[in-house]
Design a protein around this motif. Structure first.
Motif, PDB file in Angstrom:
ATOM      1  N   GLU A  66       6.269  14.767  36.959  1.00 54.75           N
ATOM      2  CA  GLU A  66       6.938  15.052  38.191  1.00 54.75           C
ATOM      3  C   GLU A  66       6.064  14.339  39.405  1.00 54.75           C
ATOM      4  N   ARG A  79       2.916  22.318  38.261  1.00 54.67           N
ATOM      5  CA  ARG A  79       3.944  21.045  38.116  1.00 54.67           C
ATOM      6  C   ARG A  79       3.348  20.420  36.822  1.00 54.67           C
ATOM      7  N   TRP A  81      -3.621  23.628  34.608  1.00 51.33           N
ATOM      8  CA  TRP A  81      -4.254  23.523  33.046  1.00 51.33           C
ATOM      9  C   TRP A  81      -5.124  22.538  33.071  1.00 51.33           C
ATOM     10  N   PRO A 125       0.474  14.298  29.289  1.00 51.55           N
ATOM     11  CA  PRO A 125       1.673  14.564  29.868  1.00 51.55           C
ATOM     12  C   PRO A 125       2.338  15.863  29.378  1.00 51.55           C
ATOM     13  N   ARG A 126       1.701  16.388  28.463  1.00 45.49           N
ATOM     14  CA  ARG A 126       2.236  17.693  27.838  1.00 45.49           C
ATOM     15  C   ARG A 126       1.812  18.973  28.650  1.00 45.49           C
ATOM     16  N   LYS A 127       0.816  18.719  29.525  1.00 46.07           N
ATOM     17  CA  LYS A 127       0.242  20.104  30.103  1.00 46.07           C
ATOM     18  C   LYS A 127       0.265  19.880  31.591  1.00 46.07           C
TER      19      LYS A 127
END
Lengths: 322, 326, 313, 503, 274
Positions: free
Chosen positions: A152, A148, A110, A104-106
């Motif tokens: 999202e 994004r 990426w 969830p943090r990328k």
């Protein structure tokens, strides 16, 4: 039916976990089967039957306690970093929950690009970006998704991203572990369609794991039915769908209610699935089987080829044959 | 209607809104439905369609941030929304009971399951011994083995199926006229799901409890229910007897849903999926048909005019494709 | 069985490491205990005589081994400073600190529990802001400052409590409570703020869980839901805090016992480090390590008592 | 919720009952003349056994319990104690003590010469055991012709010897001093709770009616925290206590403040063997750079005696008053001296200070600023007391330090620190003339000659700037208004026998 | 809406907002200190010691006549520096230890946790006392002592975080793709732990400031004459009778910092839980 060479073969695969008080828990028990090039092999079974463990064994996320997984299209690379990396490139796995299988943090860009970096594919960032864009397009997402965040995106979009990440390395074999179970029906249909399109386009081989018999029988060329760590029945989809032999398979079909088909045989299984740590003696299914015999309690039936390509492990069948 | 049946629960034009960013967003928009005694009614739709919100409103358990704008809910003729807290408390668990989706988390992990069932009986006036007796008999009725031992086990010692049975026993101990079941089998394995479904059907027949079943699985619904309401984005788009809906769907959404279901029969053909996703609360159109963006048969009028419910082929549908018959 | 064996083994390893580290630290710590005790006016003969009783001239390893040997027999040696058996000194001082810690925990619960529950029930900014600020104030004023403040109000101005001297519980329980009230109160201001915070968060997150909705769907009123279901469950994470609080209180006692002139473990630690009283420090550190480990074990045990999902063994 | 509110109510009730009884208990103390005096001691006693104890604080208390053959008065003059009289032979070698009769030890044992012999045998090591103290090595022989006569023969004459005879006499054969001290003093030992307090009680059998204490019991609390001591006074839990001058000013309206020099010399010691400070000009420059009055005003609230000698004026006849004002702040002179020494731009130095003495740390801060005026950059390094004793005091591994050294009755034990051979000469001062002078003064029996020798010694120290002698900070004692009779001694002795409560 | 102002989420949390402004008050004092300090903070002026607020010294003077306001301005610098260094120390050593422990588990975990347990078994301040007794008082040693004290909390948080994620599906997925352990640890799991580490760091900052005050009280804090809040407070408490404002000012400064960071931590925590 597509008849091709064997791509992955596992023989006498056993996976044990350390349970409480050091009693081993058999997640996968003496399992042998093979998957052919270009086919979709459906693996169906209820929770705790070891199907996810099997999926992870197939891509070497777990090391088997005994037995082997052999890939025919490249050398086995156990212990060799280079060969292992090649194996990692060829085999991919997609998980059930698109909310937890994507970091969830990328950012999406990426995440999709990362496999390329790991395997050193693509000259520069530019080329890699082009590859990322093209695979995103394949799964039905456009360039605007690159920047994004996963939060999202909807579940279906995330699952598309997960598929894109798995396919960007152009693998030959993909394990789909309950990939549509967390999705709503309409989105599930979208993803199933996508998987089929991609298979045709890239000549992929799928191991499709699901608890949903409808989905499996819709998508698969062949089906294996698992119960408590072992295969109880395996064969072409048609064989299984129309002529299933094992009482468990029958019960499964009876239980997986279809909005359209009327129920063939109303089989209601009693009791719960035993925990893998307390596997019953003899046939693992005997505790719930409606046609349980004395032999079933004592002896675990072995797989028997009932008709070409149709295997079943049940004393009832063996009784018929011999 | 061939028989004179008593209406247990009537929902009339229910609106339930959330305030997001200073604006009211409809989670439930103008929903009306009626459940008669002994009937099993299904509310079907994908996640985020407002099924659960509707059910919670009937229990007075909607989140504090939710706001019920318009509408009335009648239970056995009594209006519920204007009730005091106390009246709600006497109603819940006795008049209407509810069971929830996750049997893993719906039970208090630190309290013996028997106690949790008993608590519902005690709370609605059963004496100590009486409550215990009916707890045990209810546990037997939902098909639990060895109830004496199970009474004093903790939730984590039971399997998912057993827990769901406990929850059902808990809901039914006061013999309520109405049971609301929110996705009771979604978290269960198919063979267990089948057990629970047949249990619910049996209980419905034996006790005469009306059931409002909330589900996303048309398969489950088809085998259990008499009457179906299809919900989409907070509105009911189609309703009618279950066989009608399944065999002769009218609304494009219902059609899409049915087309999306994979089966062996559809092998080697693409599934008839609906493009896009259910819009989130903030992104729903204020006017017009909620399904407009995903509909393959949309027309100009769909965008700006909300469709009205019309009768067609023996059931109700809210779609501009089926104009009101004059 | 295996669980306890492993726990106890781990416990022994910890104690061993703690004792080795303490011993080593004191080898590199500059300062001669004899000199510190006697000061600058001492006669060299006196210093030498004192040094002889301390055996500081023997090799390190030998001293350590002999210390471990006698410690295993329950003999922690003789304090350099007090020339008395270490175990006796610690026992005397510990009775003070144990009472202080006990009072502090009791006060913490008396202050923290009602406020934490109340705040969780009234989860609104207008209640939380003033309460958070007030309770945070308790944590954010250094304890020695708070101690001095409390003394100047309650002892100097109002003369409600004594500021020095400790009366053992056995002698006069009331005087004992009186003597320990201010120090435990100033310690509990910090700890109860921590308790309030954790309890509030725990209750609020517990209230969001499904089973609470189930309880409500039975028609239970809010207070019954809170008392019978939420509270007990939300105490589980709070128990961990208690393990930490015990360590906090023991650490805080070092300063607070100086401020209130209480003859407890904390004051003893400070003076015995200052005087390089190795046997006493060794004993104290081992003692405290035991307490911390035992507290953690009790927390585990308490866990399994409250939460049936966790069963030791 | 109800349960909780009940608990809260009970809690409130408990508090109110506690506080209510608290008020009650205070009252009787205020109404009557107290029979207990309560004070504090700044550190734990090092040992209750007088032979093993060396700390000034401990002696200050236990001088109430123990007595020597001789005692000292408030001027530091030796007066008869357990000996009624002493006769010193003209050669200065033989001391004949006539012992007091009818003296009882606290344990009831009568006192006679056997106890004195026992004591001195152990002190000198004549008992065969190791000597308890090195100070008595000049005793050649002791003997007790009868039960109340005691004779000491010295190896060589010693002027300071008589002051040593204030060492406590202990009962013969009693070995439990460390647990329960037994002496002959006006107060007897009751109990000692480590970390908490020492309790003494009036010796009802005390022989001297004039020194018979008026207060029955003394409780001495071990308190280190400055603020706690002050609040102890303010809350009426201490009857008197020594406090800082600043606090005394604040308390002066409600308390009697006693204030007198305490015969402690605050020294800014410069390591004479340090490469920089080995040059006498640098040391003198430092002396000229400093303004001691700032320290007196800033740190000691003005209550201190400015010094230019290693003695406080309290030392009476030994004090060399001609040295007063020797080093007045003179920056020009200081700079000149630095220039001569080769440090035109000053240098960097470290002031090592024991971290438990805020007064010394503050002094260091003031000095650091004053030294900056002549270009010397001083860094302050606080270190633990134990480390200070090890690194600075014993090993002399330091550049400069600030410390207070308490005075003694015998000037030799103060000035002896500067002799080359003294093991703990942390000044590393070494001056042949000084060493010779000290040795000579020790055996000089002529008072006048000896005094002038000691004065000369002080002069040598000051002229050579062995250290910076800052001041003798006063001992400030605050006592409740009705407590009278506090007296000061030139050495640390808190005389409890003179105290009384006014009715 | 979220995109326009990503911090809105944070500032809508009342704890975070109050904490933020409290910390900013101190930080702005520090910034002021870089541009303007009325007096040399170490300049001694005995004649004007312990004075109350005057136009010359707006916050009065201390026991050596130094301007308290100037000392506060410089003290913020020192206290913030101590906080940052201590937290930095804890993060840089504690997090990797916790990461290895939580990610690899087994023997690695046992060894690391044994060490951490051993450290936890020492009462915190005792450890600091020992370190300072060995190495002496200075900024570096204060940071070292408090930094060592703060390691376990970071190790524990990191350990539980890495443990939680080590078998997360996205980690499994990238492992299946051939990602190395280092890559998974740093690029995949770490970003997910950062919010929790931030909470811990914030609370750690508060406790560093408090512990520094405690050490100063025991005479083992900063080297004089450099002012830190803890040093100022411990010097001031001897003058509580004469100059209450002198005690009040560092107390308020410490409270602002400690409270600010505690509230920030609380706020961050509840934001994370949303």
């Amino acid at each position: 039916m597509r008849q091709h060479d064997i791509l992955v073969e596992c023989s006498q695969l056993v996976k044990e976990y350390k349970g409480t008080r050091n009693k081993p828990v058999r997640a996968v028990h003496d399992l042998s089967f093979s998957i052919r090039q270009g086919e979709t092999f459906g693996l169906v079974g209820e929770s705790g039957c070891g199907k996810s463990t099997l999926g992870q064994l197939m891509v070497r996320l777990l090391e088997p306690t005994s037995g082997t997984v052999r890939y025919t299209n490249f050398q086995d690379g156990r212990g060799n970093r280079k060969q292992e990396k090649a194996m990692r490139k060829e085999n991919q796995i997609i998980f059930q929950d698109p909310y937890s299988s994507i970091n969830p943090r990328k950012r999406i860009g990426w995440l999709v690009e990362e496999p390329l970096i790991i395997h050193g594919i693509g000259k520069d960032a530019q080329e890699r970006k082009a590859m990322v864009c093209s695979i995103l397009k394949e799964v039905g997402l456009d360039d605007s998704y690159l920047d994004r965040w996963p939060r999202e995106l909807s579940g279906g979009q995330r699952q598309r991203v997960a598929i894109a990440i798995a396919l960007i390395l152009n693998p030959s074999f993909v394990v789909c572990d309950e990939v549509v179970s967390a999705l709503d029906v309409s989105v599930q249909a979208q993803v199933l369609n996508l998987l089929q399109e991609l298979q045709e386009k890239f000549g992929l081989t799928y191991l499709f794991i699901s608890h949903n018999l409808q989905v499996v029988s819709y998508l698969s060329d062949r089906i294996g039915v698992m119960y408590l760590g072992g295969l109880v029945e395996m064969g072409d989809t048609e064989q299984i769908y129309h002529h299933c032999l094992h009482p468990y398979t029958k019960a499964l079909f009876s239980a997986s209610v279809d909005a359209f088909d009327s129920v063939k045989e109303d089989l209601l299984l009693s009791g719960d699935i035993p925990s893998p740590s307390r596997s019953p003696s003899g046939c693992p299914f005997h505790t719930r089987c409606i046609s349980c015999m004395k032999r079933c309690i004592e002896e675990n039936p072995s797989m028997v080829e009932v008709s070409p390509g149709h295997f079943c492990a049940c004393h009832l069948i063996q009784g018929m044959n011999t | 209607m061939e028989k004179e049946r008593k209406a247990i629960l009537e929902i009339e034009h229910l609106h339930l809104d959330y305030r997001i960013g200073g604006r009211f967003c409809h989670a439930v928009h103008d929903v009306s439905l009626t459940i008669h005694s002994g009937e099993i009614l299904a509310l079907v739709g994908e996640s985020g369609c407002g099924k659960t919100q509707t059910a919670l409103a009937c229990m007075g358990l909607q989140p504090e941030s939710a706001h019920i704008g318009k509408g009335k809910i009648y239970f056995e003729g009594r209006e519920l929304l204007s009730q005091s807290k106390q009246q709600w408390n006497t109603l819940r668990g006795k008049g209407i009971s509810m069971i929830f989706q996750e049997p893993m988390t719906a039970l208090n992990p630190l309290v013996k399951v028997g106690k949790q069932i008993e608590e519902n009986g005690r709370n609605h006036g059963l004496g100590k011994i009486q409550a215990r007796e009916s707890t045990l008999s209810m546990m037997e009725k939902v098909g639990l083995p060895d109830v004496g031992r199970l009474y004093s086990s903790y939730p984590h010692q039971l399997s998912g199926g057993m827990r769901q049975r406990i929850i059902i026993a808990m809901a039914l101990i006061n013999d309520p006229p109405l049971l609301i079941a929110d996705e009771p089998t979604t978290a269960l394995d198919v063979t267990i799901q089948k057990q629970i479904m047949s249990l619910m059907k049996t209980l419905n027949k034996e006790l005469g409890t009306a059931i409002m079943l909330i589900s996303h699985d048309l398969g489950v619904v088809s085998h259990l229910c008499d009457y179906v309401h299809i919900m989409y984005a907070g509105t009911i788009v189609e309703n009618g007897p279950v066989h009608m809906i399944l065999n002769k769907p009218l609304h494009p959404y219902t059609k899409g849903l049915l087309g999306s279901i994979p089966s062996y029969g559809k092998k080697d053909q693409r599934l008839d999926s609906i493009a896009g996703i259910v819009p989130s609360l903030e992104n729903r159109p204020q006017v017009g048909c909620q399904f407009y963006n995903r509909c393959t048969q949309r027309m100009a009028s769909c965008k700006n005019i909300s469709p009205h419910a019309t009768m067609r082929d023996g059931h109700m549908v809210a779609c501009h494709l089926y104009p009101e018959e004059a | 069985m295996g669980y306890y064996v492993r726990k106890i083994l781990g416990f022994i390893v910890t104690l061993f490491l703690v004792s080795v580290i303490t011993f080593l630290v004191f080898q590199i710590l500059p300062g001669d205990p004899a000199l510190v005790i006697l000061g600058v006016d001492a006669d060299p003969v006196q210093i030498e005589a004192l040094q002889r009783t301390m055996h500081v001239d023997e090799p390190v390893v030998e001293r350590y081994v002999s210390w471990v040997g006698s410690a295993l027999h329950g003999n922690l040696g003789i304090s350099f400073r007090y020339q008395k058996p270490v175990s006796g000194i610690i026992a005397d001082c510990f009775s003070v600190t144990a009472l202080l810690a006990l009072f502090t925990l009791v006060l913490t619960i008396l202050i923290g529990l009602p406020i934490g529950i109340w705040l969780a029930k009234h989860d609104k900014a207008k209640y939380i802001v003033p309460f958070s600020l007030v309770s945070q104030l308790g944590v954010s004023i250094p304890s020695f400052c708070m101690g001095i403040l409390l003394i100047s109000i309650f002892t100097v101005k109002l003369r409600w409590f004594p500021s020095l001297g400790f009366t053992p519980w056995s002698q006069n329980p009331l005087a004992c409570i009186k003597g320990l009230f201010l120090p435990s109160f100033s310690l509990s201001l910090g700890t109860s703020a921590v308790l309030i915070r954790y309890l509030r968060v725990s209750i609020i997150s517990e209230q969001k869980l499904d089973y609470v909705r189930t309880a409500r769907s039975k028609g239970l009123d809010e207070n019954t839901v809170l008392q019978r279901h939420v509270l007990r469950n939300s105490l589980i994470p709070v128990i961990t805090i208690f393990g930490m609080l015990v360590a906090d209180v023991l650490g805080g006692s070092i300063i607070i016992e100086n401020v209130f002139s209480l003859p407890g473990i904390g004051k003893l630690i400070a003076t015995s480090i200052a005087t390089r009283d190795l046997p006493l420090i060794q004993g104290l550190v081992m003692y405290l390590a035991c307490i911390v480990v035992v507290c953690n074990a009790s927390v585990d045990l308490l866990y399994s008592l409250i939460d049936p999902r966790i069963r030791l063994l | 919720m109800k349960k909780l509110s009940i608990v809260v109510c009970l809690f409130a009730l408990a508090i109110s009952s506690i506080t209510a009884t608290g008020v009650k208990e205070v009252k009787p103390n205020e109404a009557m003349v107290p029979s207990v005096v309560r004070t504090n001691i700044g550190s734990e006693p090092d040992s209750l056994d007088p032979w093993k104890s060396a700390a000034t604080d401990t002696e200050a208390i236990f001088h109430n319990v123990f007595e020597g053959l001789m005692l000292y008065d408030t001027n530091g003059k030796m007066i008869p104690g357990l000996a009624e009289s002493v006769v010193i032979a003209p050669d200065g070698l033989t001391y004949t003590f006539k012992l007091r009769k009818n003296v009882l030890f606290h344990n009831g044992k009568p006192f006679d010469s056997a106890d004195v012999v026992y004591t001195y045998n152990n002190l000198t090591g004549m008992s065969g055991e190791k000597a308890v103290s090195s100070k008595f090595s000049l005793i050649k022989n002791i003997n007790a012709p009868d039960a109340y006569t005691f004779v000491i023969t010295l190896v060589e004459p010693s002027a300071g010897f008589l002051s040593l005879t204030s060492i406590p006499i202990v009962p013969e054969g009693y070995t439990n001093q460390a647990e329960h001290p037994v002496g002959t003093g006006p107060y007897r030992f009751v109990e000692y709770t480590p970390g908490q307090r020492i309790v003494l009680e009036r010796n009802e059998a005390y022989y001297d009616a004039n020194r018979m204490p008026k207060i029955k019991r003394a409780e001495i609390y071990i308190m280190t925290d400055e603020a706690a001591i002050v609040s102890g006074l303010q809350s009426g839990q201490l009857d008197f206590a020594s406090i800082t001058a600043e606090d005394a000013k604040q308390l002066s309206s409600d308390y009697t403040i006693y204030n007198a020099p305490q015969n402690m010399v605050q020294i800014f010691a410069l390591n004479n063997e340090d490469p920089i400070f080995s040059d006498v000009r640098v040391r003198q420059a430092v002396n000229y750079a400093l303004n001691k009055q700032d320290v007196i005003d800033g740190v000691f609230g003005g209550y201190a005696t400015k010094l230019d000698s290693n003695f406080s004026p309290v030392m009476g006849m030994y004090y060399n008053d001609t040295l007063s004002g020797y080093y007045e702040q003179n920056l020009a002179k200081a700079k000149q001296l630095l220039l001569e020494a080769g440090y035109p731009n000053g240098f960097k130095m470290t002031i090592t200070v024991p971290s438990n003495y805020q007064a010394h740390i503050d002094t260091a801060q003031i000095f650091a600023q004053q030294l900056a005026a002549i270009g010397i950059k001083a860094t302050i390094q606080p270190i633990e007391w134990a480390t200070w004793l090890d690194q600075v005091y014993t090993k002399a591994q330091y550049q400069s330090t600030i410390i207070g050294l308490t005075g003694k009755l015998d000037p030799d034990s103060v000035l002896g620190r500067y002799t080359t051979t003294y093991p703990m000469n942390f000044f590393k001062f070494s001056n042949a003339r000084y060493d010779a002078l000290i040795t000579k003064a020790k055996v000089e029996t002529n008072d006048a000659a000896r005094i002038s020798m000691y004065k000369e010694c002080q002069k040598i120290l000051t002229e050579n700037a062995a250290a910076v002698y800052v001041c003798d900070p006063n001992l400030t004692v605050a006592a409740r208004k009705d407590l009278k009779g506090y007296v000061f001694y030139p050495v640390g002795f808190m005389d409890l026998s003179t105290l009384y409560f006014e009715e | 809406m979220k995109r326009n102002f990503p911090l809105r989420r944070y500032f809508s949390n009342i704890h975070f907002a109050i904490g933020f402004y409290m910390v900013m008050t101190v930080v702005s004092l520090m910034i002021l200190g870089f541009f303007y300090i009325p007096y040399d903070p170490n300049a001694i002026d005995i004649a004007h010691k312990l004075q109350g607020a005057t136009t010359a010294h707006i916050l009065g003077t201390d026991q050596l006549g130094r301007d308290i306001f100037s000392r506060v301005l410089v003290g913020t610098r020192v206290s913030l520096l101590i906080g940052i260094l201590v937290v930095g120390f804890g993060v840089l050593i504690g997090t990797p230890l916790g990461a290895l422990s939580g990610y690899f588990g087994g023997k690695t975990d046992e060894v690391i946790m044994k060490v951490i347990d051993t450290q936890m078994a020492f009462p915190g301040i005792l450890l600091a006392l020992m370190i300072i007794a060995v190495f002496g008082t200075s900024l570096q040693n204060t940071v070292l002592a408090l930094g060592l004290m703060s390691i376990p909390r970071f190790t524990r948080i990191a350990r539980s975080g890495f443990m939680k994620y080590r078998n997360a599906e996205f980690v499994q997925a990238s492992r299946a793709r051939g990602a190395s352990h280092a890559r998974i640890l740093v690029l995949h799991i770490l970003p997910n732990i950062v919010p929790e580490l931030l909470v811990t760091a914030s609370l750690g900052f508060a406790s560093a400031v408090m512990s520094e005050a405690g050490l100063s009280y025991l005479g083992l804090g900063m080297q004089p004459p450099n002012p830190s809040f803890g040093k100022m407070l411990s010097e001031a408490q001897n003058y509580i009778l004469q100059a209450w404002w002198y005690v009040l000012i560092p107390s308020v400064a410490i409270s602002l910092l400690v409270m600010g960071f505690n509230l920030l931590g609380d706020g961050l925590q509840s934001i994370n839980q949303q």
